[in-house]
Design a protein around this motif. Structure first.
Motif, PDB file in Angstrom:
ATOM      1  N   CYS A 240       0.840  -1.199   0.000  1.00 24.99           N
ATOM      2  CA  CYS A 240       0.000   0.000   0.000  1.00 24.99           C
ATOM      3  C   CYS A 240       0.877   1.252   0.000  1.00 24.99           C
ATOM      4  O   CYS A 240       1.923   1.296   0.648  1.00 24.99           O
ATOM      5  N   GLU A 241       0.412   2.263  -0.734  1.00 25.42           N
ATOM      6  CA  GLU A 241       1.219   3.489  -0.841  1.00 25.42           C
ATOM      7  C   GLU A 241       1.373   4.189   0.502  1.00 25.42           C
ATOM      8  O   GLU A 241       2.406   4.782   0.786  1.00 25.42           O
ATOM      9  N   ASP A 242       0.387   4.098   1.359  1.00 31.49           N
ATOM     10  CA  ASP A 242       0.502   4.737   2.676  1.00 31.49           C
ATOM     11  C   ASP A 242      -0.654   4.278   3.569  1.00 31.49           C
ATOM     12  O   ASP A 242      -1.814   4.510   3.264  1.00 31.49           O
ATOM     13  N   CYS A 243      -0.292   3.603   4.637  1.00 31.70           N
ATOM     14  CA  CYS A 243      -1.314   3.153   5.595  1.00 31.70           C
ATOM     15  C   CYS A 243      -1.375   4.052   6.828  1.00 31.70           C
ATOM     16  O   CYS A 243      -2.064   3.739   7.801  1.00 31.70           O
ATOM     17  N   THR A 244      -0.638   5.162   6.788  1.00 24.42           N
ATOM     18  CA  THR A 244      -0.600   6.062   7.945  1.00 24.42           C
ATOM     19  C   THR A 244      -1.993   6.643   8.224  1.00 24.42           C
ATOM     20  O   THR A 244      -2.675   7.114   7.313  1.00 24.42           O
ATOM     21  N   ASP A 245      -2.389   6.588   9.466  1.00 27.38           N
ATOM     22  CA  ASP A 245      -3.665   7.160   9.919  1.00 27.38           C
ATOM     23  C   ASP A 245      -4.871   6.561   9.201  1.00 27.38           C
ATOM     24  O   ASP A 245      -5.924   7.208   9.107  1.00 27.38           O
ATOM     25  N   CYS A 246      -4.729   5.345   8.692  1.00 27.37           N
ATOM     26  CA  CYS A 246      -5.867   4.701   8.023  1.00 27.37           C
ATOM     27  C   CYS A 246      -6.841   4.191   9.084  1.00 27.37           C
ATOM     28  O   CYS A 246      -6.464   3.393   9.950  1.00 27.37           O
ATOM     29  N   PRO A 247      -8.101   4.584   9.080  1.00 24.22           N
ATOM     30  CA  PRO A 247      -9.067   4.151  10.096  1.00 24.22           C
ATOM     31  C   PRO A 247      -9.407   2.667   9.986  1.00 24.22           C
ATOM     32  O   PRO A 247      -9.943   2.092  10.941  1.00 24.22           O
ATOM     33  N   LEU A 248      -9.097   2.051   8.817  1.00 21.88           N
ATOM     34  CA  LEU A 248      -9.445   0.641   8.606  1.00 21.88           C
ATOM     35  C   LEU A 248      -8.255  -0.295   8.804  1.00 21.88           C
ATOM     36  O   LEU A 248      -8.383  -1.507   8.600  1.00 21.88           O
ATOM     37  N   LYS A 249      -7.112   0.255   9.194  1.00 26.33           N
ATOM     38  CA  LYS A 249      -5.901  -0.566   9.254  1.00 26.33           C
ATOM     39  C   LYS A 249      -6.032  -1.725  10.231  1.00 26.33           C
ATOM     40  O   LYS A 249      -5.582  -2.848   9.958  1.00 26.33           O
ATOM     41  N   ALA A 250      -6.651  -1.492  11.368  1.00 20.30           N
ATOM     42  CA  ALA A 250      -6.806  -2.559  12.360  1.00 20.30           C
ATOM     43  C   ALA A 250      -7.618  -3.732  11.829  1.00 20.30           C
ATOM     44  O   ALA A 250      -7.414  -4.879  12.227  1.00 20.30           O
ATOM     45  N   LEU A 251      -8.561  -3.443  10.916  1.00 18.43           N
ATOM     46  CA  LEU A 251      -9.377  -4.509  10.322  1.00 18.43           C
ATOM     47  C   LEU A 251      -8.700  -5.120   9.098  1.00 18.43           C
ATOM     48  O   LEU A 251      -9.083  -6.213   8.657  1.00 18.43           O
TER      49      LEU A 251
END
Length: 395
Positions: A345-356
């Motif tokens: 992924c190009e950037d997962c920073t501050d992604c609200p769905l990252k935990a899922l």
């Protein structure tokens, strides 16, 4: 007694007189010549300018010298740790020992005497006199250290002979029995430990056994084979090769359960010609799971993500691009090599769905096997066909 002694004495005196007469008669008959000998004396100082010149050209000592000199110093020096009193040069010792063996001399005392008395040995030793290790030791501490080192070496040798070598022989014998397997039964060397299905007590244990492969057609057994491999996946190809050779013609369809579905088996069914060898109706291991609602709603599954072929990117649930990074190869447990494309992924920073989406600390990565995914798509299409699905259900 006295008479015998007197008689013997008279006899000896008579014999001496006869011999003296014979010698005087011979000397008087022959003219005397002056006696001339080569000069000789061993009581004066002597110096040998070149001891090598006294060694014959084809003497065995020269062969020993040439052979030992051909050995690199580095190879001989690797057995020395350094420190302490300077030892004899290893080439000197090796030459003396080898030459002594050619002369059938094996004891250290005899070798020491040989270097002092034998001219070729003196030359090989460079006119150095040899002393035993204990003679070199100047005090009790040094002799004690030598004894400790000798004892330590003997202990290591005993351990190697009594433990390591027998153990190595045992391991080699076991490896010979194992072959390509990872286990075997001590009571039946041909049997392999396999995880059996649960019995009536719900015990799914490892037990020694064989993998029996059976092929049927119209409820008739048309072939079987015993395997030592625990998994069905690796048994499929050798079993099918045997079956194809035995049958009058190659079957058009082969139905198998998910245990036979793998990338290599799908490719095997396709064959190397333009026409497939046969059609393999076998669901891959996640086929049934992919039909469930929970799987289709799981945002972590890349199968649920949109893919843009022209850009070669996936679009994650947060509408971010998952870009191709590199290629990778892996070998499975059977030694088969699989090709993967690694996306990130190009950037997962501050992604609200990252935990899922992922448990990784960094950006989400996707390991995609294009060949296997294509095979899975074909298998999915075949099993989604009503006629073929009914045929699979009947089997």
């Amino acid at each position: 007694m006295n008479n015998q002694m007197i008689t013997q004495t008279n006899y000896n005196m008579q014999m001496e007189m006869i011999l003296e007469g014979i010698l005087e008669e011979n000397i008087s008959q022959k003219p005397r010549k002056p006696l001339v000998f080569k000069p000789y004396t061993n009581r004066q100082s002597m110096m040998i300018p070149d001891i090598e010149s006294f060694i014959p050209e084809h003497h065995v000592a020269r062969l020993v010298d040439e052979m030992v000199e051909s050995i690199p110093d580095k190879l001989l020096f690797s057995h020395y740790v350094g420190g302490g009193r300077a030892p004899y040069h290893p080439k000197l010792l090796l030459k003396v020992i080898l030459y002594a063996y050619t002369q059938k001399i094996y004891s250290s005392r005899s070798m020491k005497r040989m270097v002092e008395e034998n001219l070729p040995a003196m030359w090989l030793a460079g006119m150095q006199s040899l002393e035993s290790r204990y003679e070199q030791a100047s005090n009790k501490e040094e002799r004690k250290q030598l004894r400790m080192e000798k004892s330590k070496r003997q202990k290591h040798i005993k351990t190697i002979e009594k433990d390591y070598l027998p153990r190595l022989a045992r391991y080699e014998a076991q490896r010979e029995i194992l072959g390509e397997r990872n286990s075997y039964s001590k009571t039946d060397h041909d049997a392999t430990f396999m995880r059996m299905k649960d019995d009536h007590m719900k015990n799914g244990q490892l037990k020694a056994g064989y993998n029996v492969q059976i092929a049927t057609q119209n409820q008739f057994i048309i072939g079987y084979k015993l395997f030592q491999r625990p998994g069905d996946t690796r048994c499929f190809q050798p079993f099918m090769n045997q079956l194809i050779e035995a049958l009058p013609k190659v079957p058009t369809q082969v139905i198998a359960d998910a245990g036979y579905a793998s990338e290599e088996n799908y490719l095997f069914a396709m064959g190397e010609e333009q026409e497939p060898l046969f059609e393999l109706l076998a669901p891959y291991n996640t086929y049934v799971k992919e039909q469930t609602k929970s799987f289709k709603q799981d945002i972590s599954k890349v199968q649920n993500w949109p893919y843009r072929e022209e850009e070669d990117v996936f679009i994650c649930p947060n509408n971010r691009k998952v870009l191709f990074k590199r290629y990778s190869q892996r070998k499975n447990t059977g030694g088969y090599e699989q090709d993967y494309k690694i996306y990130e992924c190009e950037d997962c920073t501050d992604c609200p769905l990252k935990a899922l989406c992922t448990k990784a600390k960094g950006n989400r990565q996707v390991h995609w096997n294009p060949v296997y995914e294509e095979m899975k798509a074909k298998a999915r299409a075949a099993l989604d066909d009503e006629q073929k699905a009914a045929l699979y259900a009947k089997a």
